[in-house]
Design an enzyme around this catalytic site. Structure first.
Site, PDB file in Angstrom:
ATOM      1  N   CYS A  93       0.869  -1.174   0.000  1.00  0.00           N
ATOM      2  CA  CYS A  93       0.000   0.000   0.000  1.00  0.00           C
ATOM      3  C   CYS A  93       0.906   1.225   0.000  1.00  0.00           C
ATOM      4  O   CYS A  93       2.120   1.131   0.234  1.00  0.00           O
ATOM      5  CB  CYS A  93      -0.920   0.004   1.218  1.00  0.00           C
ATOM      6  SG  CYS A  93      -0.048   0.154   2.796  1.00  0.00           S
ATOM      7  N   GLU A 215       0.713  -1.542  16.444  1.00  0.00           N
ATOM      8  CA  GLU A 215      -0.032  -0.331  16.095  1.00  0.00           C
ATOM      9  C   GLU A 215      -0.969   0.081  17.224  1.00  0.00           C
ATOM     10  O   GLU A 215      -1.066   1.267  17.574  1.00  0.00           O
ATOM     11  CB  GLU A 215      -0.828  -0.537  14.804  1.00  0.00           C
ATOM     12  CG  GLU A 215      -1.560   0.717  14.365  1.00  0.00           C
ATOM     13  CD  GLU A 215      -2.490   0.484  13.183  1.00  0.00           C
ATOM     14  OE1 GLU A 215      -3.577   1.092  13.162  1.00  0.00           O
ATOM     15  OE2 GLU A 215      -2.131  -0.308  12.283  1.00  0.00           O
ATOM     16  N   THR A 278      -5.758  -0.093  12.039  1.00  0.00           N
ATOM     17  CA  THR A 278      -6.112   0.122  10.624  1.00  0.00           C
ATOM     18  C   THR A 278      -6.253  -1.165   9.820  1.00  0.00           C
ATOM     19  O   THR A 278      -6.820  -1.143   8.731  1.00  0.00           O
ATOM     20  CB  THR A 278      -5.071   1.027   9.933  1.00  0.00           C
ATOM     21  OG1 THR A 278      -3.767   0.444  10.073  1.00  0.00           O
ATOM     22  CG2 THR A 278      -5.070   2.416  10.541  1.00  0.00           C
ATOM     23  N   CYS A 316      -8.655   2.240   7.364  1.00  0.00           N
ATOM     24  CA  CYS A 316      -7.648   2.405   6.310  1.00  0.00           C
ATOM     25  C   CYS A 316      -8.221   1.929   4.983  1.00  0.00           C
ATOM     26  O   CYS A 316      -8.631   0.776   4.861  1.00  0.00           O
ATOM     27  CB  CYS A 316      -6.413   1.589   6.675  1.00  0.00           C
ATOM     28  SG  CYS A 316      -5.234   1.423   5.339  1.00  0.00           S
ATOM     29  N   SER A 399      -1.165  -8.701  10.108  1.00  0.00           N
ATOM     30  CA  SER A 399      -2.588  -8.788  10.444  1.00  0.00           C
ATOM     31  C   SER A 399      -3.463  -8.677   9.203  1.00  0.00           C
ATOM     32  O   SER A 399      -4.421  -9.429   9.033  1.00  0.00           O
ATOM     33  CB  SER A 399      -2.940  -7.687  11.451  1.00  0.00           C
ATOM     34  OG  SER A 399      -4.296  -7.749  11.808  1.00  0.00           O
ATOM     35  N   ASN A 400      -3.140  -7.731   8.316  1.00  0.00           N
ATOM     36  CA  ASN A 400      -4.008  -7.552   7.144  1.00  0.00           C
ATOM     37  C   ASN A 400      -3.935  -8.744   6.201  1.00  0.00           C
ATOM     38  O   ASN A 400      -4.919  -9.087   5.542  1.00  0.00           O
ATOM     39  CB  ASN A 400      -3.686  -6.226   6.422  1.00  0.00           C
ATOM     40  CG  ASN A 400      -2.392  -6.264   5.638  1.00  0.00           C
ATOM     41  OD1 ASN A 400      -2.366  -6.671   4.474  1.00  0.00           O
ATOM     42  ND2 ASN A 400      -1.298  -5.845   6.246  1.00  0.00           N
ATOM     43  N   SER A 476       2.046  -5.237   3.126  1.00  0.00           N
ATOM     44  CA  SER A 476       3.475  -5.104   3.411  1.00  0.00           C
ATOM     45  C   SER A 476       4.331  -5.990   2.499  1.00  0.00           C
ATOM     46  O   SER A 476       5.513  -6.203   2.777  1.00  0.00           O
ATOM     47  CB  SER A 476       3.752  -5.476   4.881  1.00  0.00           C
ATOM     48  OG  SER A 476       3.097  -4.603   5.754  1.00  0.00           O
TER      49      SER A 476
END
Length: 496
Positions: A93, A215, A278, A316, A399-400, A476
């Site tokens: 991103c 975070e 996020t 996000c 996490s994402n 990432s």
């Protein structure tokens, strides 16, 4: 000033030696402290020309010709009997790309300085290893999970990671007189600004996130009173306590690691704002916000809601875009989570317009990503059709990326989460590849996977005959890693 801070000893029992003493910034002064730090000589800012060059240089080490080709071909390409379907939003991103570019540029700009990261810059082992090879080292945690700052010396350069650092860590670094390069994602900083607004009104901050995620650790350091909620079930539990009271001892035990010091559920739930980590699932964050708003409307009435609830749009959009692209790839749509308690509240408040439902201005990462990658030609027909299996590429502690795996499993599509191309083929050096994959199943925790525990190997993961493989990667993950994974699949298939 000394009056604004008190001190604590944060023990670090790991290889760094004795515990690090961190100053605790008075939570009523965090906004001023951060602004003063940003205006100081210790806070280094790259100019626009430097950043444009850094972002350009990054493409040479993070891009993939194969991924670019699939993207420009309408996100779908067939090679032999293998069809790759690429999610329309994937990989780096803008916030992550910016952070990594700043880390590389810091090494260039400070060639002779020791450079440290308070954490891994992003949750991707390949990227962090590359930075390690450039002499950028990351602070280690002690056995109790506390970082050892003892290795940092005055004059060193310290990088704050994309997901941020706590205000107390910033205070320590300021006292240590280091040069700070802040790679914090603007989306994360937006959450912090929302927490400050919540605090200014005297409201408790409800954070939808994981209490020990880096975070969220940073975000909660800006709050005065806070409660971290991970799931819808936890949110419903808290709302029922808010409305009806309950077993206070049970509540305190349940959230013992996820609340501010001195938190009292009998006092601190009557006025709240909801923010989020996020990378959490957008539908859950949205529903949690609406659930609290409706609960407070029931308790205090619609005419008083503005004194008891404040809404923020802190989701996000990069995370949201990647999740939506997964559903589109499967020719389906996101199905919002449900809550029986919310449905009951909604039924008795028909006709009320919630603050949480109003469209708020939001940052857009998609435009910046298109500028970086070049706009793609999106196929007129859906990119999907039947996807036989899905490969999800990203760090095991991302996490994402884990949420992308959740979506594939939710849709009943066999999916494999890998962090390196070497997980495919059973060969580290790329020779004599076999039809085998080593992957992280959803049930395995990030902590286990990072120690190479709980990983599963599957023989013959590529079935015989034509196959359609969905491809996506976490925010990432550089395209180099994804592209190398695809090349391995083609090699296993005998197409390279």
């Amino acid at each position: 000033s000394a009056s604004r801070r008190r001190r604590r000893v944060a023990r670090a029992d790991g290889p760094g030696g004795p515990g690090t003493v961190l100053p605790i910034v008075d939570r009523s002064t965090t906004k001023t402290f951060r602004k003063d730090l940003q205006r100081s000589d210790q806070y280094f800012r790259f100019g626009k020309t430097q950043m444009d060059k850094a972002m350009g240089d990054l493409k040479t080490v993070s891009g993939s010709d194969l991924v670019d080709e699939i993207r420009k071909n309408g996100f779908r390409m067939t090679i032999g009997d293998v069809t790759f379907v690429l999610a329309e939003s994937y990989g780096f991103c803008w916030g992550v790309e910016r952070a990594v570019a700043m880390a590389y540029e810091a090494r260039t700009f400070f060639p002779d300085k020791k450079i440290w990261g308070t954490n891994e810059i992003i949750h991707n082992p390949a990227v962090n290893k590359n930075l390690n090879n450039l002499g950028i080292n990351f602070l280690e945690n002690g056995n109790d999970g506390v970082k050892d700052f003892g290795v940092v010396s005055e004059g060193d350069v310290v990088l704050l990671p994309a997901f941020g650092a706590s205000i107390d860590e910033m205070a320590y670094l300021k006292e240590k007189k280091v040069q700070i390069v802040d790679t914090t994602c603007p989306w994360v900083a937006k959450v912090w600004n929302s927490v400050e607004k919540c605090k200014d009104k005297g409201h408790t901050t409800i954070i939808h996130g994981k209490y020990d995620h880096e975070e969220t650790v940073a975000t909660k350091s800006f709050a005065d009173n806070f409660l971290v909620i991970k799931t819808m079930e936890e949110a419903e539990y808290v709302v029922m306590y808010l409305l009806n009271g309950g077993d206070k001892a049970e509540f305190m035990k349940k959230f013992s690691k996820a609340m501010s010091a001195g938190f009292d559920p009998d006092l601190h739930l009557d006025a709240v704002g909801v923010a989020n980590q996020t990378t959490m699932l957008k539908g859950e964050t949205e529903l949690i916000g609406k659930l609290f708003e409706r609960a407070l409307i029931r308790k205090f009435g619609p005419q008083e809601i503005n004194n008891h609830y404040i809404t923020f749009n802190t989701i996000c959009d990069a995370t949201q875009e990647r999740q939506d692209a997964m559903y589109k790839m499967f020719n389906t749509e996101y199905e919002a989570p449900k809550s029986k308690i919310y449905a009951e509240l909604e039924g008795e408040q028909v006709g009320l317009t919630l603050q949480s439902e109003k469209n708020a201005e939001k940052l857009s990462s998609r435009k910046m990503e298109d500028e970086s990658r070049g706009e793609a030609v999106v196929a007129a027909v859906p990119t999907g059709g039947k996807v036989d299996m899905c490969l999800i590429v990203g760090g095991f502690n991302s996490s994402n990326t884990a949420h992308l795996l959740e979506i594939a499993e939710e849709e009943g599509v066999p999916a494999y989460h890998v962090d390196f191309p070497e997980r495919l083929g059973g060969s580290f050096d790329g020779t004599n590849l076999r039809n085998v994959i080593q992957h992280k199943p959803l049930k395995t925790t990030p902590a286990q996977a990072m120690k190479e525990e709980g990983l599963e190997s599957l023989e013959n993961f590529l079935p015989a005959g034509p196959i359609v493989i969905g491809i996506t990667s976490g925010a990432s993950t550089p395209d180099t890693i994804t592209g190398a994974c695809l090349e391995r699949i083609l090699q296993i298939r005998g197409l390279r």
